[in-house]
Scaffold this active site. Structure first.
Site, PDB file in Angstrom:
ATOM      1  N   THR A 189       0.824  -1.215   0.000  1.00  0.00           N
ATOM      2  CA  THR A 189       0.000   0.000   0.000  1.00  0.00           C
ATOM      3  C   THR A 189       0.856   1.262   0.000  1.00  0.00           C
ATOM      4  O   THR A 189       0.329   2.360  -0.126  1.00  0.00           O
ATOM      5  CB  THR A 189      -0.896   0.062   1.258  1.00  0.00           C
ATOM      6  OG1 THR A 189      -0.051   0.212   2.410  1.00  0.00           O
ATOM      7  CG2 THR A 189      -1.752  -1.177   1.400  1.00  0.00           C
ATOM      8  N   LYS A 190       2.150   1.092   0.158  1.00  0.00           N
ATOM      9  CA  LYS A 190       2.989   2.266   0.390  1.00  0.00           C
ATOM     10  C   LYS A 190       3.376   2.982  -0.909  1.00  0.00           C
ATOM     11  O   LYS A 190       3.115   2.498  -1.997  1.00  0.00           O
ATOM     12  CB  LYS A 190       4.236   1.853   1.177  1.00  0.00           C
ATOM     13  CG  LYS A 190       3.915   1.368   2.593  1.00  0.00           C
ATOM     14  CD  LYS A 190       3.312   2.485   3.412  1.00  0.00           C
ATOM     15  CE  LYS A 190       3.117   2.127   4.881  1.00  0.00           C
ATOM     16  NZ  LYS A 190       2.081   1.140   5.140  1.00  0.00           N
TER      17      LYS A 190
END
Ligand SMILES: Cc1ncc(COP(=O)(O)O)c(C=O)c1O
Length: 404
Positions: A189-190
């Site tokens: 998700t980063k």
């Protein structure tokens, strides 16, 4: 909802940008990243990360959670120690404190940056305080001038949790470089992804040596040349060579990845800034946020808490995330907070948390996705009968009913 057509597929809340460069490097690593080249990509990723951050020693890890655990152990944290950590952050900022047997001390956040409030750090320091974990929330950074001066005055090291803030800058200095140790996350998700993965950075040579040993079962290849010899109990917190190839490709595109997130934020800002009672991510003077997650805190006057708002957005095929719940309110950490009315201690954390959500911020978003999300959000707000909220956009250009 007047005129709005529901999307058929979900608008994602977070996710990466992957190009041919990533595919090429990972494919290459699958082909040649073995035998005598089994750590080539790891070495290159760590070196490139060192060039990027300007930090002398970089250690790629399996996760940021593992990196935080190592950082604490490397600083000698254990039973009887207290570690200051913000009450609003992902659970992984605090869990590794408990792994070591130390006690997390949850402190309040700043109303504007949503990161550590310096005055609450100062108040929480005791003789047992062994470190402060400063988190860069949602792509933002705390007031490091103030936090560093407090930490220096009390001789307490800072561990910077830059899991969410890679690419951010404070007076030109890069996120992750403000403490004795900095840690990053590259989970899917980063802003920069390796699938799962993390990085630990420091300028302290002897600390680095110890962290490297702890990362791999206490083995020290530099010492005495004894193969397979463990000097102390350690962990297996290593990143794989294949993941490092992905990280290397992503790191080459870091400026572009940051620019993408900043552009997405600008699209939101353009459409939402005129709505009263709605606080978007703030960028204080001297700060460059990445706006990793575009987040809004609604005024309580809307009478709309985050859970029902997220559910309604989901009905419109819009994925969102809750603003973090105060860690001190969770059963996991109850034993560390017993006897304290934490909502009285960390008033800002408890006041903001019920009304905050992160809107879709994935790298794949288009301006029309953002326009759709904003239109749906505005309609939901209007419908929540917030009579006291006035909408300043011109009636003629506004696509939603105007509250008066
Ligand atoms: C602030 C913060 N710290 C630590 C972590 C842990 O990262 P990882 O999932 O790589 O262990 C995360 C992950 O979301 C995070 O947001």
């Amino acid at each position: 909802m007047g005129g709005l057509r529901k999307r058929t597929s979900m608008i994602p809340s977070a996710g990466p940008s992957i190009t041919d460069l990533e595919v090429r490097l990972v494919t290459q690593a699958v082909r040649d990243g073995w035998y005598e080249r089994m750590s080539d990509y790891l070495d290159r990723f760590e070196r490139a990360f060192s060039d990027y951050t300007g930090m002398r020693y970089c250690l790629a890890t399996n996760t940021c959670t593992g990196a935080l655990h190592l950082a604490l152990l490397g600083l000698g944290v254990g039973p009887g120690h207290e570690i200051i950590v913000p009450d609003i952050t992902w659970v992984a900022s605090a869990a590794p404190i408990c792994y070591t047997g130390a006690k997390p001390v949850f402190v309040d956040i700043d109303r504007t940056s949503w990161c550590l409030a310096p005055e609450s750090v100062e108040r929480a320091i005791t003789k047992k305080t062994k470190a402060v974990i400063a988190v860069g929330l949602m792509g933002n950074l705390p007031d490091f001038d103030a936090i560093r001066s407090i930490a220096a005055r009390h001789h307490i090291p800072i561990i910077e949790d830059a899991a969410q803030s890679i690419g951010a800058e404070y007076h030109g200095q890069k996120a992750g470089t403000f403490g004795t140790v900095g840690v990053f996350s590259f989970n899917g998700t980063k802003l920069l992804v390796t699938g799962e993965g993390g990085m630990l950075v420091t300028n302290d040579r002897s600390l680095y040596g110890r962290l490297k040993r702890l990362q791999h079962h206490g083995i020290d290849k530099e010492r005495e040349g004894k193969y397979f010899w463990s000097y102390e109990l350690g962990y297996k917190y290593k990143m794989s060579n294949l993941q490092a190839a992905l990280g290397l490709a992503q790191l080459r595109r870091i400026d572009e990845l940051v620019a993408m997130r900043r552009r997405i934020f600008a699209w939101y800002q353009q459409r939402l800034r005129w709505i009263e009672g709605l606080q978007l991510n703030q960028e204080s003077p001297g700060l460059k946020s990445t706006f990793w997650l575009v987040t809004v805190i609604l005024s309580s006057e809307y009478g709309l808490k985050k859970e029902p708002l997220m559910e309604r957005l989901r009905g419109w095929r819009i994925d969102s995330r809750p603003f973090f719940y105060p860690l001190s309110s969770m059963p996991t950490f109850a034993r560390y907070c017993r006897g304290n009315q934490m909502w009285r201690v960390n008033q800002i954390a408890y006041a903001l948390s019920p009304y905050g959500i992160s809107l879709p911020s994935a790298a794949s978003l288009t301006e029309s996705d953002v326009a759709y999300v904003c239109d749906v959000l505005k309609d939901l707000l209007v419908k929540s009968k917030a009579k006291t909220i006035s909408h300043r956009a011109k009636r003629t250009s506004s696509r939603v009913p105007v509250l008066v």
